[in-house]
Design a protein around this motif. Structure first.
Motif, PDB file in Angstrom:
ATOM      1  N   LYS A 322       6.854  18.034 -12.536  1.00 36.18           N
ATOM      2  CA  LYS A 322       6.973  19.065 -13.798  1.00 36.18           C
ATOM      3  C   LYS A 322       6.408  18.361 -15.012  1.00 36.18           C
ATOM      4  CE  LYS A 322       8.580  22.100 -11.192  1.00 36.18           C
ATOM      5  NZ  LYS A 322       7.870  23.224 -10.594  1.00 36.18           N
ATOM      6  N   GLY A 323       5.290  18.126 -15.192  1.00 37.94           N
ATOM      7  CA  GLY A 323       4.781  17.547 -16.382  1.00 37.94           C
ATOM      8  C   GLY A 323       4.822  16.158 -16.717  1.00 37.94           C
ATOM      9  N   ASP A 324       5.673  15.522 -16.024  1.00 37.24           N
ATOM     10  CA  ASP A 324       5.808  13.931 -16.307  1.00 37.24           C
ATOM     11  C   ASP A 324       5.211  13.092 -15.126  1.00 37.24           C
ATOM     12  OD1 ASP A 324       7.931  13.221 -18.312  1.00 37.24           O
ATOM     13  OD2 ASP A 324       9.304  14.521 -17.094  1.00 37.24           O
ATOM     14  N   ILE A 325       5.285  12.045 -15.133  1.00 35.35           N
ATOM     15  CA  ILE A 325       4.428  11.200 -13.985  1.00 35.35           C
ATOM     16  C   ILE A 325       5.605  10.363 -13.196  1.00 35.35           C
ATOM     17  CG2 ILE A 325       4.301   9.367 -15.626  1.00 35.35           C
ATOM     18  CD1 ILE A 325       1.570   8.885 -14.371  1.00 35.35           C
ATOM     19  N   ALA A 326       5.231  10.105 -11.780  1.00 36.53           N
ATOM     20  CA  ALA A 326       6.186   9.416 -11.215  1.00 36.53           C
ATOM     21  C   ALA A 326       5.246   8.270 -10.340  1.00 36.53           C
ATOM     22  CB  ALA A 326       6.970  10.099 -10.164  1.00 36.53           C
ATOM     23  N   LEU A 327       5.824   7.095 -10.229  1.00 42.27           N
ATOM     24  CA  LEU A 327       5.090   6.102  -9.556  1.00 42.27           C
ATOM     25  C   LEU A 327       5.848   5.480  -8.293  1.00 42.27           C
ATOM     26  CD1 LEU A 327       4.026   3.632 -12.318  1.00 42.27           C
ATOM     27  CD2 LEU A 327       2.768   5.643 -11.723  1.00 42.27           C
ATOM     28  N   ARG A 328       5.302   5.650  -7.308  1.00 41.22           N
ATOM     29  CA  ARG A 328       5.806   5.029  -6.086  1.00 41.22           C
ATOM     30  C   ARG A 328       5.154   3.798  -5.944  1.00 41.22           C
ATOM     31  NH1 ARG A 328       5.868   9.041  -0.881  1.00 41.22           N
ATOM     32  NH2 ARG A 328       7.879   8.364   0.385  1.00 41.22           N
ATOM     33  N   ILE A 329       5.870   2.660  -5.837  1.00 41.21           N
ATOM     34  CA  ILE A 329       5.578   1.280  -5.510  1.00 41.21           C
ATOM     35  C   ILE A 329       6.062   0.699  -4.283  1.00 41.21           C
ATOM     36  CG2 ILE A 329       5.507  -0.892  -6.765  1.00 41.21           C
ATOM     37  CD1 ILE A 329       6.447   0.525  -9.205  1.00 41.21           C
ATOM     38  N   ILE A 330       4.902   0.539  -3.539  1.00 39.17           N
ATOM     39  CA  ILE A 330       5.107   0.054  -2.147  1.00 39.17           C
ATOM     40  C   ILE A 330       4.614  -1.277  -1.899  1.00 39.17           C
ATOM     41  CG2 ILE A 330       4.613   0.623   0.445  1.00 39.17           C
ATOM     42  CD1 ILE A 330       3.792   3.500  -0.696  1.00 39.17           C
ATOM     43  N   GLY A 331       5.743  -2.206  -1.719  1.00 35.36           N
ATOM     44  CA  GLY A 331       5.071  -3.775  -1.721  1.00 35.36           C
ATOM     45  C   GLY A 331       4.942  -4.361  -0.360  1.00 35.36           C
ATOM     46  N   ILE A 332       3.987  -4.702   0.171  1.00 36.71           N
ATOM     47  CA  ILE A 332       3.930  -5.280   1.367  1.00 36.71           C
ATOM     48  C   ILE A 332       3.906  -6.636   1.590  1.00 36.71           C
ATOM     49  CG2 ILE A 332       2.254  -5.181   3.807  1.00 36.71           C
ATOM     50  CD1 ILE A 332       3.063  -2.397   2.507  1.00 36.71           C
ATOM     51  N   SER A 333       5.012  -7.280   2.502  1.00 38.55           N
ATOM     52  CA  SER A 333       5.101  -8.585   2.536  1.00 38.55           C
ATOM     53  C   SER A 333       5.178  -9.135   3.941  1.00 38.55           C
ATOM     54  CB  SER A 333       6.387  -9.021   1.982  1.00 38.55           C
ATOM     55  OG  SER A 333       7.035 -10.351   2.054  1.00 38.55           O
ATOM     56  N   ASP A 334       4.549 -10.550   4.160  1.00 39.76           N
ATOM     57  CA  ASP A 334       4.772 -11.056   5.448  1.00 39.76           C
ATOM     58  C   ASP A 334       6.091 -11.647   5.790  1.00 39.76           C
ATOM     59  OD1 ASP A 334       2.352 -10.791   5.996  1.00 39.76           O
ATOM     60  OD2 ASP A 334       1.669 -12.571   4.920  1.00 39.76           O
ATOM     61  N   LEU A 335       7.146 -11.531   4.823  1.00 35.15           N
ATOM     62  CA  LEU A 335       8.752 -11.973   5.028  1.00 35.15           C
ATOM     63  C   LEU A 335       9.288 -11.003   6.107  1.00 35.15           C
ATOM     64  CD1 LEU A 335       9.662 -13.093   1.399  1.00 35.15           C
ATOM     65  CD2 LEU A 335       9.011 -14.393   3.449  1.00 35.15           C
ATOM     66  N   LYS A 336      10.225 -11.618   6.838  1.00 33.35           N
ATOM     67  CA  LYS A 336      11.055 -10.788   7.679  1.00 33.35           C
ATOM     68  C   LYS A 336      11.799  -9.677   6.899  1.00 33.35           C
ATOM     69  CE  LYS A 336      11.287 -13.818  11.660  1.00 33.35           C
ATOM     70  NZ  LYS A 336      12.246 -14.308  12.638  1.00 33.35           N
ATOM     71  N   PRO A 337      11.741  -8.603   7.529  1.00 29.78           N
ATOM     72  CA  PRO A 337      12.483  -7.361   6.824  1.00 29.78           C
ATOM     73  C   PRO A 337      14.050  -7.609   6.608  1.00 29.78           C
ATOM     74  CG  PRO A 337      12.245  -6.585   9.027  1.00 29.78           C
ATOM     75  CD  PRO A 337      11.607  -8.014   8.762  1.00 29.78           C
ATOM     76  N   ASP A 338      14.621  -7.154   5.351  1.00 27.68           N
ATOM     77  CA  ASP A 338      16.032  -7.320   5.250  1.00 27.68           C
ATOM     78  C   ASP A 338      16.653  -6.073   6.136  1.00 27.68           C
ATOM     79  OD1 ASP A 338      15.607  -8.929   3.031  1.00 27.68           O
ATOM     80  OD2 ASP A 338      15.264  -7.428   1.982  1.00 27.68           O
ATOM     81  N   GLU A 339      17.945  -6.480   6.360  1.00 28.80           N
ATOM     82  CA  GLU A 339      18.626  -5.255   7.241  1.00 28.80           C
ATOM     83  C   GLU A 339      18.785  -4.023   6.627  1.00 28.80           C
ATOM     84  OE1 GLU A 339      19.962  -5.903  10.277  1.00 28.80           O
ATOM     85  OE2 GLU A 339      19.063  -7.777  10.104  1.00 28.80           O
ATOM     86  N   ASP A 340      18.594  -3.954   5.134  1.00 26.42           N
ATOM     87  CA  ASP A 340      18.661  -2.574   4.432  1.00 26.42           C
ATOM     88  C   ASP A 340      17.187  -1.859   4.499  1.00 26.42           C
ATOM     89  OD1 ASP A 340      21.283  -3.048   4.354  1.00 26.42           O
ATOM     90  OD2 ASP A 340      21.246  -3.733   2.285  1.00 26.42           O
ATOM     91  N   GLU A 341      16.101  -2.782   4.828  1.00 19.38           N
ATOM     92  CA  GLU A 341      14.955  -1.942   4.724  1.00 19.38           C
ATOM     93  C   GLU A 341      14.705  -0.489   5.319  1.00 19.38           C
ATOM     94  OE1 GLU A 341      10.462  -1.872   5.955  1.00 19.38           O
ATOM     95  OE2 GLU A 341      11.295  -3.921   6.204  1.00 19.38           O
TER      96      GLU A 341
END
Length: 341
Positions: A322-341
């Motif tokens: 609605k007239g604003d702007i939203a950024l979706r930032i997706i970071g890709i890492s080689d580290l093993k995932p956290d349990e909460d990912e």
């Protein structure tokens, strides 16, 4: 004075400085970007509801900074709709030892207890989106079945229909499950551990496939460009940053300010990442202008270039921006995932 009047009178800088003092033991105060977004949403929210009063519970001074304690808590703000809370009257404590900024900080902390924005809201129910999520839920039902004796609960778990609140039990049933877990023999412990690991992996795959599906649907980016990158990653981190200017210039300046000056900044979010995808969502009727695109590309590119991170900027449309702007930032890492990912 209403909550909204208090917020606009005191201002965000004074409130967050007060929060960092009175709520110094709370981990959430490190997320300055979240508090900044929530503050601006609240200040741009019109009162709608029955109102009420906001009162405070003051902890004895000698216990203010003991572990687990907070100097003050705001009552009647946690869990209510912000549309109603902004119109509530602020009742200062008797013999009030706190500044208006500290009172406003306690209110903001309480109002954001379940999340700062729609993208960070907490829900007690786990959602699943793809075939991987369905598989995880089926395995989770099998995980608990051996420890349950209530026939009604067993029928629910064995049934194919969704449970109304997800896989949830009464405290009595949970106590029986936990008792059973602590009295497992070696083979049962190994079974439980294997199932838990498999469920966690399926949940991660569910979230990643949902992310891929959503990116394709909202941006039109080709599947082959992102599927391998996301699915083969060690871990994937997703964060949102949105402007809340309500028609005032400039929405791009707002998000750049968020990414540059409020922790976690873009630099913080991208630590240990080798690739970053930034998706820019706008209203279809108010797309990014060429000037805005250049401004955002230059700002994010400068921040990421310092760390040698590969990045790509993708544009998409979302009806709720609605007239604003939203950024979706997706970071890709080689580290093993956290349990909460």
């Amino acid at each position: 004075m209403t909550v909204k009047e208090l917020f606009t009178t005191v201002g965000f800088d004074a409130i967050v400085k007060a929060l960092q003092n009175t709520h110094r033991n709370d981990r959430s105060i490190r997320c300055l970007s979240g508090y900044k977004e929530a503050f601006d949403i609240i200040c741009n929210t019109e009162f709608e509801g029955n109102g009420g009063e906001v009162t405070f519970d003051v902890t004895p001074k000698g216990q203010w900074f003991d572990p687990g304690n907070l100097p003050l808590l705001a009552y009647n703000v946690e869990g209510d709709y912000w549309e109603n809370t902004v119109g509530k009257t602020v009742i200062r404590p008797e013999d009030n030892p706190f500044t208006d900024a500290e009172l406003a900080g306690a209110i903001l902390w309480g109002m954001t207890f379940y999340g700062f924005t729609k993208h960070s809201a907490w829900s007690p129910r786990e959602e699943h989106y793809t075939k991987y999520g369905e598989m995880a839920e089926r395995l989770k039902r099998k995980l608990y079945l051996p420890y349950i004796r209530d026939k009604r609960v067993i029928r629910e778990l064995k049934g194919k229909s969704e449970m109304p609140y997800g896989i949830a039990f009464t405290q009595e049933v949970w106590d029986i499950i936990h008792f059973g877990e602590t009295h497992q023999n070696r083979s049962k412990r190994k079974r439980f551990y294997r199932l838990e690991r498999r469920i966690a992996e399926l949940k991660r795959l569910d979230k990643r496939q949902h992310l891929i599906d959503d990116l394709i649907a909202t941006t039109g980016v080709p599947n082959e460009d992102i599927e391998t990158l996301i699915m083969k990653a060690g871990s994937v981190r997703e964060e949102w940053r949105e402007s809340h200017v309500c028609g005032k210039p400039s929405r791009v300046d707002y998000v750049i300010d968020l990414l540059s000056n409020y922790y976690p900044t873009l630099d913080d979010l991208c630590q240990d990442c080798h690739d970053v995808i930034i998706v820019v969502y706008t209203d279809e009727n108010e797309p990014m202008t060429e000037e805005e695109d250049n401004q955002l590309y230059k700002a994010t590119g400068f921040i990421l270039a310092k760390s040698g991170i590969k990045s790509q900027l993708i544009c998409g449309h979302a009806d709720d921006v609605k007239g604003d702007i939203a950024l979706r930032i997706i970071g890709i890492s080689d580290l093993k995932p956290d349990e909460d990912e």
